[in-house]
Design an enzyme around this catalytic site. Structure first.
Site, PDB file in Angstrom:
ATOM      1  N   ASP A 213       0.849  -1.191   0.000  1.00 26.85           N
ATOM      2  CA  ASP A 213       0.000   0.000   0.000  1.00 26.85           C
ATOM      3  C   ASP A 213       0.892   1.251   0.000  1.00 26.85           C
ATOM      4  OD1 ASP A 213      -2.405   1.405   0.184  1.00 26.85           O
ATOM      5  OD2 ASP A 213      -2.422   1.359   2.386  1.00 26.85           O
ATOM      6  N   HIS A 214       0.653   2.158  -0.944  1.00 30.07           N
ATOM      7  CA  HIS A 214       1.390   3.425  -1.013  1.00 30.07           C
ATOM      8  C   HIS A 214       2.912   3.255  -1.056  1.00 30.07           C
ATOM      9  CE1 HIS A 214      -2.120   5.988  -0.593  1.00 30.07           C
ATOM     10  NE2 HIS A 214      -2.554   5.177   0.339  1.00 30.07           N
TER      11      HIS A 214
ATOM     12  N   GLY B 272      -7.986   8.421   7.081  1.00 33.09           N
ATOM     13  CA  GLY B 272      -8.216   8.721   8.483  1.00 33.09           C
ATOM     14  C   GLY B 272      -9.680   8.855   8.869  1.00 33.09           C
TER      15      GLY B 272
END
Ligand code: G3H
Ligand code: 13P
Ligand code: ZN
Length: 307
Positions: free
Chosen positions: A82-83, A181
């Site tokens: 991820d990322h 978030g």
């Protein structure tokens, strides 16, 4: 069974449903994801960020996924980076056994993002591994944002078409107004579905929604009742997730919901029995709460009963 990312997402794209991509940082999160997938008969992505890999160790992260996936041979699972922030980071993941990677060069100018993605695609495809890239910036859009401000932040559909054609990337994350978030929207939740539809129309490949946690009311309440403080949190409503899937989203990234559900249970046990220090008494109910959140998402996204 551990499979390449494209295998799961191309099927989801063809049949029109979304697959949850769930982040994990330890055995408990990973186990809860697999238990949920088994319960719902759903394919899954399990994904680790660079921070999560640093925390677990890349060898342990891969070993855990390979071992658990053997316990559930009928569940198609992709292990995804991820990322990923660089070519090197993606290469390390591919070499360690990840079956899907994201190169996130979206903060760079278009040409640089494209160049970096082309490099990663070439390296990953040599081993059959699927690649995700991102266009636009992940941030919420305010009600009073101007058209030009919106264009500067969110994905440009024409650029997406060019990017996919030239990079040969397998799946694309277009920024349409979500953010990571627990605090995604200041006012009413708002996503640019029109832009999403356009990107899908021009690219036809599986699309990815980052920042897709919903923070369902019961999860927020559970966290708050345990003594936590995320009162003004706001996630992506379930109806938006379903509209996003209709608009061509096939991979739905979820981390925050899992963290909140898990920690609420841990804090409840800590509050209720101040003499308790057996880790299993904390983590068993936390895994159960997390699995419940995941099964619910699988049903909402349409991946339940798709194995
Ligand atoms: O997109 C970010 C994921 O929620 C992972 O976050 O970098 O804190 O592990 P992290
Ligand atoms: P959330 O913070 O909404 O769970 O998003 C997670 C994510 O996009 C991971 O890449
Ligand atoms: Zn993300």
């Amino acid at each position: 069974m551990l499979v390449y990312g494209q295998e799961i997402l191309n099927k989801a794209n063809k049949e029109g449903y979304g697959v949850g991509a769930f982040n994990f940082v330890n055995f408990e999160m990973l186990n809860a994801i697999f238990v949920a997938a088994n319960k719902a008969d759903s394919p899954i992505f399990v994904q680790a960020s660079e921070g999560a890999i640093k925390y677990m160790g890349i060898d342990i992260a891969v070993d855990m996924v390979q071992t658990i996936s053997k316990r559930y041979p009928h569940i198609p699972v992709a292990l995804h980076l991820d990322h990923g922030t660089s070519f090197e980071s993606c290469k390390k993941a591919v070499e360690a056994g990840f079956t899907s990677v994201m190169i996130d060069a979206s903060h760079h100018p278009f040409e640089e993002n494209l160049e970096e993605t082309i490099k990663v695609v070439k390296m990953a495809h040599e081993r059959g591994v699927g690649v995700e890239a991102e266009l636009g910036r992940l941030m919420g859009i305010e009600d009073n944002i101007s058209v030009s401000e919106k264009d500067a932040v969110l994905v440009n559909p024409k650029e997406a078409e060019q990017f996919v054609r030239e990079s040969k990337v397998d799946y694309l994350a277009p920024a349409i107004g979500t953010s990571h978030g627990a605090f995604k929207f200041k006012g009413e939740p708002k996503l640019d579905f029109e832009r999403l539809n356009k990107v899908k129309e021009l690219t036809r490949i599986p699309l990815v929604l980052h920042g897709a946690s919903a923070i369902p009311d019961y999860v927020r309440e559970s966290f708050t009742q345990s003594g936590g403080d995320i009162g003004s949190s706001k996630g992506v409503p379930f109806s938006f997730l379903q509209e996003a899937v209709k608009g061509g989203i096939n991979k739905v990234n979820t981390d925050t919901d899992l963290r909140i559900a898990f920690i609420a249970e841990v804090r409840k046990i800590a509050n209720n029995d101040k003499t308790q220090f057996d880790l299993r008494k904390f983590f068993a109910p936390a895994m159960e709460a997390m699995s419940k959140v995941i099964v619910e998402r699988m049903e909402i996204l349409g991946s339940a009963n798709k194995v």
